[in-house]
Design an enzyme around this catalytic site. Structure first.
Site, PDB file in Angstrom:
ATOM      1  CE  LYS A   1       1.745 -17.729  -3.013  1.00 36.68           C
ATOM      2  NZ  LYS A   1       0.939 -18.971  -3.082  1.00 36.68           N
TER       3      LYS A   1
ATOM      4  CG  ASP B   1      -2.149 -20.196  -1.664  1.00 38.31           C
ATOM      5  OD1 ASP B   1      -1.641 -20.184  -0.527  1.00 38.31           O
ATOM      6  OD2 ASP B   1      -1.645 -20.805  -2.625  1.00 38.31           O
TER       7      ASP B   1
ATOM      8  CG  ASP C   1      -8.142  -4.596   1.640  1.00 32.18           C
ATOM      9  OD1 ASP C   1      -9.108  -4.148   2.274  1.00 32.18           O
ATOM     10  OD2 ASP C   1      -8.043  -4.551   0.394  1.00 32.18           O
TER      11      ASP C   1
ATOM     12  CE1 TYR D   1      -3.490  -2.636   0.560  1.00 32.29           C
ATOM     13  CE2 TYR D   1      -4.635  -0.622   1.161  1.00 32.29           C
ATOM     14  CZ  TYR D   1      -4.665  -1.945   0.791  1.00 32.29           C
ATOM     15  OH  TYR D   1      -5.862  -2.574   0.659  1.00 32.29           O
TER      16      TYR D   1
ATOM     17  CG  ASP E   1     -13.672  -7.004   2.143  1.00 33.83           C
ATOM     18  OD1 ASP E   1     -13.391  -6.272   3.108  1.00 33.83           O
ATOM     19  OD2 ASP E   1     -14.091  -6.576   1.052  1.00 33.83           O
TER      20      ASP E   1
END
Ligand code: IPM
Ligand code: MG
Length: 358
Positions: A192, A225, A249, A142, A253
């Site tokens: 990751k 993932d 983020d 970001y 959600d």
């Protein structure tokens, strides 16, 4: 107690949901004898319209002078075509950075009254879900370097960078450990690391820090993932997720939807002191803006977090959460969580009902 709260209503449904939350905070003030003063400042698209920039200097000053900040949402179709740092979202990122709010806590909790609203089958949500997402908020992709250039061979090309330092990783790990110490003492750190160098540093640093300072806490790693899959496969396995800005983020959600509706999920953003920024994790929902359809509960629950985490008002915070539970118990629902046989209400009425029960 006297407190000044900066209110950044923002765009879309932002003004409706913050109005609702203010009604609830006023009820808290009245019931418990506090004095909350609300000062409104523009941010996002409405700030672009009124002042030419998504984060006017007086908004930053107002937030830094306040005891805490309540934010609605930013963004909308109208400003979608704008360049990156001129967009409404740049206002939100800018205020997080200006207030140095590196720690974002997003508790995804399934209210038992809303088990029906979860898209997952009953057997998966029966025992309840509460996943605390601890998201790093002022670093990573970001805020990393980015750019674009014209490549003659391949056309326009753009890039962003994911970058983390040990210091940034350690301080968010500290927040997660502190919270976990009073909960299950189990943290799932999401990265990751099979691909990204920044994730390998993340993983190594989280383990080293937790082992040194919180030996009683168990840290497990999960690739992002796989985590995205596990959240829908068996959400009850998680108590706390600790992760980077972008993964947080995305996963918050997902976790929110699993608990019924993104309209229910609150968040707190804190830095070193007690002045925080509290906002629902959902966006500005321009499609329903101004129609009294939005769910104010995420914003109301964000205020409950403010009362507890910024002002130390634990009883008041619990009163707000209990009031929300009661309204749901009594069958009141906004459109996003509506099920047959329930009482459908708008944003304003939902907030009024909660305020009344406070
Ligand atoms: C959130 C939002 C923001 C983010 C956007 C609006 C910039 O999606 O708070 O989750 O990506 O952080
Ligand atoms: Mg988001």
């Amino acid at each position: 107690m006297k407190k000044t709260i900066a209110v950044l209503a923002g765009d879309g449904i932002g003004p409706e949901i913050t109005d609702g939350a203010i009604a609830v905070l006023n009820a808290v003030a009245q019931k418990f004898g506090h004095e909350f003063t609300f000062k409104h400042y523009p941010i996002g698209g409405c700030a672009i319209d009124c002042c030419g920039v998504p984060l006017p200097p007086e908004t930053v000053e107002g937030c830094l002078a306040a005891d805490s900040v309540l934010l609605g949402a930013v963004g909308g179709y109208k400003w979608d075509g704008m360049a990156g740092d001129a967009r409404p979202e740049a206002g939100l990122l800018g205020i997080r950075k200006a207030m140095r709010l590196y720690s974002n806590i997003r508790p995804a909790r399934l209210f038992k009254q809303l088990a029906d609203a979860s898209p997952l089958k009953e057997s998966l949500v029966r025992d309840g879900i509460e996943i605390i997402v601890v998201r790093e908020l002022t670093g990573g992709i970001y805020f990393g370097e980015r750019g674009s250039y014209d490549d003659n061979e391949n056309g326009a090309t753009a890039w962003d960078t994911e970058k983390y330092s040990v210091r940034e990783i350690e301080r968010i790990t500290e927040i997660a450990c502190r919270l976990a110490a009073n909960r299950s003492k189990k943290i799932v750190s999401v990265d990751k690391a099979n691909v990204l160098e920044s994730s390998r540093l993340w993983r190594k640093t989280v383990h080293a820090y937790a082992k040194r300072h919180y030996p009683e806490i168990v840290v497990e790693d999960m690739l992002v993932d796989n985590c995205a899959m596990q959240i829908v496969k068996n959400p009850a396995q998680f108590d706390m997720l600790l992760t980077s800005n972008m993964f947080g983020d995305i996963l918050s959600d997902e976790a929110a939807q699993v608990t019924g509706s993104i309209g229910m999920l609150a968040s707190s953003s804190l830095g070193e002191g007690t002045r925080g920024l509290y906002e629902p994790i959902h966006g500005s929902a321009p499609d329903i803006a101004g129609r009294d359809l939005a769910n104010p509960i995420a914003t109301v629950l964000s205020c409950a977090m403010m009362l507890r985490d910024s002002f130390g008002l634990n009883g008041e915070s619990a009163a707000v959460e209990t009031a929300v539970g009661r309204v749901l118990e009594e069958g009141y629902r906004t459109a996003d969580i509506y099920a047959e046989g329930m009482k459908k209400v708008g944003c304003r009425e939902m907030a009024r009902l909660i305020a009344e029960r406070v």
